[in-house]
Design a protein around this motif. Sequence first.
Motif, mmCIF file in Angstrom:
data_model
loop_
_atom_site.group_PDB
_atom_site.id
_atom_site.type_symbol
_atom_site.label_atom_id
_atom_site.label_comp_id
_atom_site.label_asym_id
_atom_site.label_seq_id
_atom_site.Cartn_x
_atom_site.Cartn_y
_atom_site.Cartn_z
ATOM 1 N N VAL A 127 -12.546 -9.869 14.162
ATOM 2 C CA VAL A 127 -11.357 -10.006 13.331
ATOM 3 C C VAL A 127 -10.740 -8.552 13.184
ATOM 4 C CG1 VAL A 127 -12.029 -11.983 12.047
ATOM 5 C CG2 VAL A 127 -12.628 -10.135 11.188
ATOM 6 N N THR A 128 -9.578 -8.514 12.480
ATOM 7 C CA THR A 128 -9.075 -7.207 12.220
ATOM 8 C C THR A 128 -8.684 -7.429 10.694
ATOM 9 O OG1 THR A 128 -7.971 -7.217 14.366
ATOM 10 C CG2 THR A 128 -6.989 -5.569 12.462
ATOM 11 N N PHE A 129 -9.193 -6.298 10.109
ATOM 12 C CA PHE A 129 -9.194 -6.253 8.563
ATOM 13 C C PHE A 129 -8.034 -5.176 8.274
ATOM 14 C CE2 PHE A 129 -13.794 -7.157 8.861
ATOM 15 C CZ PHE A 129 -13.611 -8.248 8.017
ATOM 16 N N LEU A 130 -7.288 -5.419 7.142
ATOM 17 C CA LEU A 130 -6.431 -4.707 6.414
ATOM 18 C C LEU A 130 -7.003 -4.252 5.067
ATOM 19 C CD1 LEU A 130 -3.719 -2.962 6.162
ATOM 20 C CD2 LEU A 130 -2.693 -4.914 5.604
ATOM 21 N N LEU A 131 -7.433 -3.047 4.763
ATOM 22 C CA LEU A 131 -7.982 -2.952 3.502
ATOM 23 C C LEU A 131 -6.992 -3.076 2.334
ATOM 24 C CD1 LEU A 131 -10.109 -1.799 5.535
ATOM 25 C CD2 LEU A 131 -11.113 -0.197 3.711
ATOM 26 N N ASP A 132 -7.304 -3.623 1.457
ATOM 27 C CA ASP A 132 -6.266 -3.785 0.242
ATOM 28 C C ASP A 132 -7.001 -4.023 -1.074
ATOM 29 O OD1 ASP A 132 -4.168 -4.551 -1.349
ATOM 30 O OD2 ASP A 132 -3.442 -6.426 -0.169
ATOM 31 N N THR A 133 -6.912 -2.625 -1.535
ATOM 32 C CA THR A 133 -7.472 -2.736 -3.101
ATOM 33 C C THR A 133 -6.877 -3.500 -4.008
ATOM 34 O OG1 THR A 133 -6.533 -0.798 -3.458
ATOM 35 C CG2 THR A 133 -8.742 -0.502 -2.538
ATOM 36 N N GLY A 134 -5.574 -3.777 -3.773
ATOM 37 C CA GLY A 134 -4.762 -4.555 -4.734
ATOM 38 C C GLY A 134 -5.217 -6.142 -4.752
ATOM 39 N N ALA A 135 -5.772 -6.580 -3.410
ATOM 40 C CA ALA A 135 -6.122 -8.081 -3.340
ATOM 41 C C ALA A 135 -7.426 -8.299 -4.041
ATOM 42 C CB ALA A 135 -6.360 -8.133 -1.630
ATOM 43 N N THR A 136 -7.610 -9.427 -5.008
ATOM 44 C CA THR A 136 -8.803 -9.650 -5.727
ATOM 45 C C THR A 136 -9.695 -10.021 -4.721
ATOM 46 O OG1 THR A 136 -7.402 -10.295 -7.471
ATOM 47 C CG2 THR A 136 -9.701 -11.135 -7.640
ATOM 48 N N GLU A 137 -9.323 -10.964 -3.876
ATOM 49 C CA GLU A 137 -10.445 -11.337 -2.893
ATOM 50 C C GLU A 137 -10.155 -11.285 -1.276
ATOM 51 O OE1 GLU A 137 -11.516 -15.341 -3.340
ATOM 52 O OE2 GLU A 137 -12.248 -14.980 -5.691
ATOM 53 N N LEU A 138 -11.095 -11.317 -0.585
ATOM 54 C CA LEU A 138 -10.854 -11.203 0.778
ATOM 55 C C LEU A 138 -9.777 -12.581 1.304
ATOM 56 C CD1 LEU A 138 -12.081 -10.360 3.734
ATOM 57 C CD2 LEU A 138 -13.647 -12.328 3.618
ATOM 58 N N SER A 139 -8.806 -12.308 1.754
ATOM 59 C CA SER A 139 -7.674 -13.275 1.873
ATOM 60 C C SER A 139 -7.543 -13.419 3.584
ATOM 61 C CB SER A 139 -6.366 -13.029 1.228
ATOM 62 O OG SER A 139 -5.348 -13.879 1.430
ATOM 63 N N GLU A 141 -3.963 -10.216 10.353
ATOM 64 C CA GLU A 141 -5.023 -9.405 9.753
ATOM 65 C C GLU A 141 -5.554 -10.085 8.550
ATOM 66 O OE1 GLU A 141 -1.721 -7.866 10.286
ATOM 67 O OE2 GLU A 141 -2.564 -7.467 12.298
ATOM 68 N N ILE A 142 -6.807 -9.868 8.305
ATOM 69 C CA ILE A 142 -7.395 -10.355 7.014
ATOM 70 C C ILE A 142 -7.401 -9.294 6.076
ATOM 71 C CG2 ILE A 142 -9.613 -11.200 6.010
ATOM 72 C CD1 ILE A 142 -9.979 -12.342 8.673
ATOM 73 N N LEU A 143 -6.877 -9.522 4.919
ATOM 74 C CA LEU A 143 -6.825 -8.695 3.807
ATOM 75 C C LEU A 143 -8.325 -8.382 3.363
ATOM 76 C CD1 LEU A 143 -3.824 -9.573 1.506
ATOM 77 C CD2 LEU A 143 -4.169 -7.814 3.625
ATOM 78 N N LEU A 144 -8.758 -7.382 3.453
ATOM 79 C CA LEU A 144 -10.087 -6.954 3.070
ATOM 80 C C LEU A 144 -10.036 -6.494 1.459
ATOM 81 C CD1 LEU A 144 -13.125 -6.748 3.672
ATOM 82 C CD2 LEU A 144 -12.698 -4.231 4.224
ATOM 83 N N GLY A 145 -10.199 -7.574 0.623
ATOM 84 C CA GLY A 145 -9.841 -7.263 -1.009
ATOM 85 C C GLY A 145 -11.051 -7.035 -1.413
ATOM 86 N N MET A 146 -11.061 -6.974 -3.110
ATOM 87 C CA MET A 146 -12.081 -6.192 -3.856
ATOM 88 C C MET A 146 -13.302 -7.152 -3.969
ATOM 89 S SD MET A 146 -11.074 -3.611 -4.788
ATOM 90 C CE MET A 146 -12.367 -2.914 -5.865
ATOM 91 N N SER A 147 -13.229 -8.417 -3.616
ATOM 92 C CA SER A 147 -14.608 -9.219 -3.303
ATOM 93 C C SER A 147 -15.481 -8.631 -2.270
ATOM 94 C CB SER A 147 -14.394 -10.765 -3.102
ATOM 95 O OG SER A 147 -13.831 -10.844 -1.960
ATOM 96 N N ALA A 148 -14.945 -7.927 -1.654
ATOM 97 C CA ALA A 148 -15.606 -7.248 -0.510
ATOM 98 C C ALA A 148 -15.870 -5.698 -0.848
ATOM 99 C CB ALA A 148 -15.256 -7.393 0.873
ATOM 100 N N LEU A 149 -14.758 -5.043 -1.045
ATOM 101 C CA LEU A 149 -14.859 -3.647 -1.258
ATOM 102 C C LEU A 149 -15.694 -3.313 -2.584
ATOM 103 C CD1 LEU A 149 -11.178 -2.992 -0.416
ATOM 104 C CD2 LEU A 149 -13.114 -2.255 1.093
#
Length: 172
Positions: free
Chosen positions: A77-89, A147-155
């Motif tokens: 998959v392709t991730f877009l890191l997003d510290t503003g996203a609460t979860e992996l979206s 792209e999958i938003l790599l949010g804070m549930s992972a980060l």
Amino acid sequence: MTEDDSTNKIGKVFVWIAWLMAIALLMFFFQDILDKQFNPNTSPEMRLTNSGKAEVVLQQNRQGHYVARGAINEMPVTFLLDTGATELSIPAHIASQLGLQGEGGFRVQTANGSVTVYKTQVEQLSLGNIILYNVAAHINPAMKSNEILLGMSALKRVEFRQTGKQLILREQ
């Protein structure tokens, strides 16, 4: 029609074919450059720290984002890191390809407004040599991107720091 006219027409057809082939080759060549500008992390730099922890170094793309290839349940998959996203979206069309099932729809506020998402769990997420297990996620039918938003549930499960145009992720 003379032999000269038919030879001239055949010559023009070959010139057009040559031009079309040249344009196709240029498009193929420049598409690779454009892809690298969008995602300079198709093979992110991986290393181990002195204490043996996995570390991944990502380069910023031309727009200032961190986009990287990774895997969910061992599927690329392709991730877009997003510290503003609460979860992996995860966009619904990608969740379907990954075989993820959503349950319990609920409303969330996104940059594009309020949408209904569905809770799911990712068994394994990998980014370079960092592997996370049982990551909370949601399936978002309103997302149309690939792209999958790599949010804070992972980060929140990795240490990260930015230096210049690099982002260094390290397992905790």
